[in-house]
Design an enzyme around this catalytic site. Sequence first.
Site, PDB file in Angstrom:
ATOM      1  N   ASP A  51       0.854  -1.184   0.000  1.00  9.56           N
ATOM      2  CA  ASP A  51       0.000   0.000   0.000  1.00  9.56           C
ATOM      3  C   ASP A  51       0.894   1.238   0.000  1.00  9.56           C
ATOM      4  O   ASP A  51       1.671   1.453   0.939  1.00  9.56           O
ATOM      5  CB  ASP A  51      -0.888  -0.028   1.248  1.00  9.56           C
TER       6      ASP A  51
ATOM      7  N   LYS B 223      -2.094  10.089 -14.003  1.00  8.74           N
ATOM      8  CA  LYS B 223      -3.375  10.099 -14.712  1.00  8.74           C
ATOM      9  C   LYS B 223      -4.458  10.677 -13.808  1.00  8.74           C
ATOM     10  O   LYS B 223      -4.529  10.351 -12.625  1.00  8.74           O
ATOM     11  CB  LYS B 223      -3.766   8.685 -15.132  1.00  8.74           C
TER      12      LYS B 223
END
Length: 255
Positions: free
Chosen positions: A84, A148
């Site tokens: 993570d 993005k």
Amino acid sequence: MARDQKDHYYRKAKEEGYRARSAYKLKQINDKFHIIRRGSRVVDLGAAPGGWLQVARELSGGIVVGVDLERIEPLEGIVTIQGDITKEETLEQIAAALGGQADVVISDAAPNLSGIWDVDHARSIDLSRAALRIAKRLLRPGGSFLVKVFQGDMFNDYLEEVKREFSSVHAYTPPASRKESAEIYVIGKKLLSAPVRSGEIYDVTVDSVGRTGDGIAMIQGFAVIVKNASPGERLRIKIGPVKQRFAFASILERL
């Protein structure tokens, strides 16, 4: 799948051995903005299945680290980490794999989609902000960032956040993006190491005059150029454009 099989970049990726059609987006972005160079140390956040990792390795030839919650199938010459990116232990693993700071941090990650546009846009912005926070920790001064984002009403605010951290910022949609997609890529070049950011307000004393006749005030050892200011003046200023070695500011008030 039927749409993918008719897609030029999908077929091209299969033929050329890339794990995803998105590989061509990174190629096209790099052709235009040159963020990955030979020897660049690159970190890819949300890297599965690995299409961007393959391209990053080809372009750099140096250390490339890919991180994802999902397991990334091994790729030769690339370090993959399952973890993570918001956890400190994962960042420590990345730093250890790099052996120093990154030159480039990239992310083509997308949130889990709900089909509700406002929700998906907000999730995309949250993910992009997380990528920016991590990039600021991993990058060397002067490093580059690519992420993005889904377009929407929060996009311009996010773009301004990136502009506060990098000397040069662009928004770009590569030809390989699908026409119906709302994705856009934000490119930040030359991470700023300055102690000031555009829009901040300071009370300063002008220390000297530069070659152009403008006043110069020092903030934490960093030069701020103030037009129409004289040595010894006490001013309230607003920071304007920030460069690697200096910033410009305008006078709000003479104190």
